[in-house]
Design a protein around this motif. Structure first.
Motif, PDB file in Angstrom:
ATOM      1  N   TRP A 120       4.094  -9.724  -3.345  1.00  0.00           N
ATOM      2  CA  TRP A 120       4.143  -8.262  -3.504  1.00  0.00           C
ATOM      3  C   TRP A 120       3.316  -7.589  -2.411  1.00  0.00           C
ATOM      4  CZ3 TRP A 120       0.507  -4.469  -4.026  1.00  0.00           C
ATOM      5  CH2 TRP A 120       0.985  -3.210  -4.409  1.00  0.00           C
ATOM      6  N   PHE A 121       2.129  -8.143  -2.123  1.00  0.00           N
ATOM      7  CA  PHE A 121       1.268  -7.527  -1.113  1.00  0.00           C
ATOM      8  C   PHE A 121       1.897  -7.637   0.269  1.00  0.00           C
ATOM      9  CE2 PHE A 121      -2.315  -6.894   1.673  1.00  0.00           C
ATOM     10  CZ  PHE A 121      -3.037  -5.905   1.019  1.00  0.00           C
ATOM     11  N   GLY A 126       0.811  -2.176   3.316  1.00  0.00           N
ATOM     12  CA  GLY A 126       0.385  -0.920   3.925  1.00  0.00           C
ATOM     13  C   GLY A 126       0.157   0.169   2.896  1.00  0.00           C
ATOM     14  N   LYS A 127       1.128   0.328   1.994  1.00  0.00           N
ATOM     15  CA  LYS A 127       0.990   1.337   0.933  1.00  0.00           C
ATOM     16  C   LYS A 127      -0.168   0.994   0.013  1.00  0.00           C
ATOM     17  CE  LYS A 127       5.324   0.963  -0.288  1.00  0.00           C
ATOM     18  NZ  LYS A 127       6.604   1.149  -1.024  1.00  0.00           N
ATOM     19  N   ALA A 128      -0.338  -0.316  -0.279  1.00  0.00           N
ATOM     20  CA  ALA A 128      -1.421  -0.735  -1.177  1.00  0.00           C
ATOM     21  C   ALA A 128      -2.781  -0.385  -0.596  1.00  0.00           C
ATOM     22  CB  ALA A 128      -1.319  -2.235  -1.447  1.00  0.00           C
ATOM     23  N   LEU A 134      -7.655   5.580  -2.166  1.00  0.00           N
ATOM     24  CA  LEU A 134      -7.726   6.851  -2.893  1.00  0.00           C
ATOM     25  C   LEU A 134      -7.998   6.651  -4.379  1.00  0.00           C
ATOM     26  CD1 LEU A 134      -4.586   8.546  -1.276  1.00  0.00           C
ATOM     27  CD2 LEU A 134      -6.984   8.864  -0.640  1.00  0.00           C
ATOM     28  N   VAL A 135      -8.246   5.402  -4.797  1.00  0.00           N
ATOM     29  CA  VAL A 135      -8.432   5.103  -6.217  1.00  0.00           C
ATOM     30  C   VAL A 135      -9.800   4.456  -6.424  1.00  0.00           C
ATOM     31  CG1 VAL A 135      -7.548   3.843  -8.212  1.00  0.00           C
ATOM     32  CG2 VAL A 135      -5.957   4.790  -6.537  1.00  0.00           C
ATOM     33  N   VAL A 142      -9.616  -3.489  -2.243  1.00  0.00           N
ATOM     34  CA  VAL A 142      -8.280  -3.651  -1.667  1.00  0.00           C
ATOM     35  C   VAL A 142      -8.324  -4.317  -0.293  1.00  0.00           C
ATOM     36  CG1 VAL A 142      -8.175  -1.410  -0.492  1.00  0.00           C
ATOM     37  CG2 VAL A 142      -6.076  -2.458  -1.373  1.00  0.00           C
ATOM     38  N   SER A 143      -9.475  -4.281   0.370  1.00  0.00           N
ATOM     39  CA  SER A 143      -9.591  -4.931   1.672  1.00  0.00           C
ATOM     40  C   SER A 143      -9.551  -6.454   1.553  1.00  0.00           C
ATOM     41  CB  SER A 143     -10.895  -4.523   2.364  1.00  0.00           C
ATOM     42  OG  SER A 143     -10.959  -3.121   2.517  1.00  0.00           O
TER      43      SER A 143
END
Length: 218
Positions: A120-121, A126-128, A134-135, A142-143
């Motif tokens: 999925w990643f 990119g979107k993730a 922003l969350v 997320v990095s």
């Protein structure tokens, strides 16, 4: 909204502030923009130091003349990106196969779960990364998968910078406009953070229940 002139005596900004807030503003007052970058960068490496607290404080400090608003956004975004890069490199060092082995040892977690997440990643990385910045909570972690899955560094840097710039501008701007009432920003952001925690808890509970039921059927 007008703001008071720059404080005439060192330490005036920290008056009445204690704990992390007092330390953060004191560092910004002493080091200026680089101090703001340092404090915000630590948000990625030490999540208990939340950006929801630090960024409005940077806006508050900007409103008091420690540095300009543009400088506050620049330095905090630089700190966010630098901290994210460190975490990305740690994930890259860990690597896909080592992470897969570690994850598969967790209770109720199978290697196939990691494989699906990695796939999925690979499709939505990119979107993730952009939305993750922003969350609350996710922005600090997320990095890791970006590094583990070896997302191209330039692409990672682009999405991280874009997401961080939006997030930082919003919270720094709110702290700048509210001045001494900056804690309101933290309180409202905390509700968002609690909602994220609640969502994670529900998802985890559903995952555990489904996995336990599947094992009972075997």
């Amino acid at each position: 909204m007008t703001h008071p002139a720059a404080p005439s005596a060192s330490g005036e900004l920290t008056e009445g502030l204690t704990g992390v807030a007092g330390w953060a503003v004191g560092l910004m007052e002493s080091l200026g923009g680089p101090g703001a970058a340092l404090v915000v960068g630590l948000d990625n490496l030490f999540p208990p130091l939340p950006s929801e607290l630090v960024l409005p404080l940077a806006g508050f400090a900007a409103g008091r003349g420690v540095f300009g608003f543009g400088a506050a956004v620049f330095w905090t975004t630089l700190g966010s990106v630098a901290g994210a890069v460190v975490v990305y490199l740690l994930g890259r060092r860990l690597g896909h196969e080592r992470t897969r082995r570690l994850v598969s040892r967790l209770p109720l977690v199978r290697a196939a779960d990691f494989d699906r997440t990695a796939a999925w990643f690979a499709r939505h990385g990119g979107k993730a990364v952009f939305l993750g910045r922003l969350v609350p909570v996710f922005r600090s972690f997320v990095s890791v998968p970006a590094g583990v899955e070896r997302m191209p560094f330039g692409r990672f840097l682009l999405f991280t910078t874009a997401g961080s710039l939006i997030w930082n501008t919003g919270l720094v701007g709110a702290g700048y406009l509210l001045g001494g009432h900056w804690p309101r920003v933290e309180r409202y952001a905390a509700f968002f953070q609690y909602a994220v925690f609640a969502g994670i808890a529900v998802a985890a509970a559903v995952f555990v229940v489904r996995r336990v039921r599947a094992r009972r059927r075997v």
